[in-house]
Enzyme design. Structure first.
Site, mmCIF file in Angstrom:
data_model
loop_
_atom_site.group_PDB
_atom_site.id
_atom_site.type_symbol
_atom_site.label_atom_id
_atom_site.label_comp_id
_atom_site.label_asym_id
_atom_site.label_seq_id
_atom_site.Cartn_x
_atom_site.Cartn_y
_atom_site.Cartn_z
ATOM 1 C CD GLU A 141 -11.071 4.100 -1.171
ATOM 2 O OE1 GLU A 141 -11.923 4.754 -1.638
ATOM 3 O OE2 GLU A 141 -10.678 3.854 -0.179
ATOM 4 C CG HIS A 171 -14.401 1.535 -0.769
ATOM 5 N ND1 HIS A 171 -13.742 1.089 0.378
ATOM 6 C CD2 HIS A 171 -14.519 2.675 -0.708
ATOM 7 C CE1 HIS A 171 -13.559 1.865 1.056
ATOM 8 N NE2 HIS A 171 -13.832 3.085 0.436
ATOM 9 C CG HIS A 175 -17.274 6.613 -1.638
ATOM 10 N ND1 HIS A 175 -16.235 6.903 -2.176
ATOM 11 C CD2 HIS A 175 -16.888 6.116 -0.446
ATOM 12 C CE1 HIS A 175 -15.019 6.620 -1.646
ATOM 13 N NE2 HIS A 175 -15.441 6.286 -0.569
#
Length: 327
Positions: free
Chosen positions: A289, A170, A101
């Site tokens: 996601e 998320h 991420h």
């Protein structure tokens, strides 16, 4: 009017704002400028279906990206590097030798500029050239709009130099009635990407029907552990996955125009004190996601996520509550 309140103050003295959206159908959502975070998403009966914290301290401490904006690049980048126009670009690693991420300070760890725009809340963030190794000054925008039967997230980005962009939200969901193992899952995906021992995608897919992920029809999640990217055929905003509560009364459908979505059953949450000091243990929530395939910057056969000057990156995620009157 969309109420704006101070949610807390960061160590540098800047304020974190919260924005609360409500509809005539009884839905509500609270958003935070820190991490452009979806802090709560409540059904008409008051049930909050997303995991998170009641105060800023929870979001400042280490946590698994509860409700946060993810960028510049969602998911994992193998060995924290990728090729770009004949050069090898190295970025910050934060999961063994890999990047997860975007690195230690992704979009989830910055305080966005938030403002009300009609019935929407818009968060903007400028990521500077070279930060954590990523080239180009990137301007990202997350626009949240609460609709009569769900929440809409419109994401966009622009850059002044070539750079990879793959944004997503998320949030972890739980529709009530116990952990997600008792929930039912249905996906429109046909294939998923296999991963190695570090969760890295190398481009190999497997049909769902030839795996343990047989969720073509509503199926109880049970002990199935998922942390994989699912490929959803088609184009445009389309259904990707539906989560149903154990009693079958509540249904959350995720739609997007992105190529697929990562599904994570939260089986490694551990022990986290969440809202109202409730313990979030393994399987307390499931994350959806929508995004491009993980590690795509190193897998050109899967597509191109390099955004260039003059281009605009824009995609949408819809979190739709079905049979709202029963929710």
């Amino acid at each position: 009017m969309i109420p704006i309140q101070r949610f807390g103050t960061l160590p540098d003295g800047s304020d974190v704002d919260s924005f609360t959206l409500k509809t005539s159908t009884g839905l509500s959502a609270t958003l935070l400028s820190y991490g452009a975070t979806l802090q709560s998403f409540c059904l008409p009966d008051g049930t909050d279906i997303v995991l998170g914290f009641d105060n800023l301290d929870g979001y400042l401490a280490p946590h698994p990206y509860f409700g946060a904006a993810i960028g510049r690049v969602a998911n994992r980048i193998e060995k924290a590097r990728f090729p770009l126009d004949g050069q090898s670009i190295s970025v910050s690693a934060n999961e063994n030798e890999n990047t997860l991420h975007s690195g230690p300070v992704g979009f989830d760890r910055v305080n966005w500029e938030g403002q009300v725009d009609g019935s929407s809340v818009v968060f903007r963030h400028v990521s500077p050239d070279g930060f954590q190794g990523y080239p180009g000054n990137v301007t990202a925008e997350f626009r949240y709009t609460l609709e009569k039967n769900g929440l809409r997230l419109d994401m966009s980005a622009k850059t002044d130099a070539p750079t990879p962009i793959s944004l997503t939200g998320h949030s972890y969901f739980n529709l009530g009635g116990g952990g997600v193992s008792q929930h039912f899952l249905t996906t429109e995906a046909t294939h998923f990407f296999e991963t190695d021992g570090q969760g890295i995608n190398h481009g190999k897919t497997r049909p769902l029907k030839a795996s343990d992920f047989k969720f073509g029809a509503p199926t109880k999640i049970g002990s199935t552990e998922i942390d994989h990217h699912f490929d959803v055929p088609g184009a445009g905003v389309r259904p990707m996955v539906t989560l149903s509560s154990p009693d079958g009364m509540r249904h959350l459908k995720i739609l997007s125009d992105l190529p697929g979505l990562q599904i994570y059953t939260g089986h490694k949450l551990g022990q986290i004190k969440g809202k109202r000091q409730n313990p979030y243990t393994n399987g307390a929530g499931i994350a959806f996601e929508p995004q491009f395939p993980p590690n795509i910057v190193n897998l050109p056969a899967l597509g191109d996520i390099i955004l260039r000057p003059g281009q605009s990156w824009a995609f949408t995620i819809l979190y739709k509550i079905e049979n709202l009157n029963a929710a």
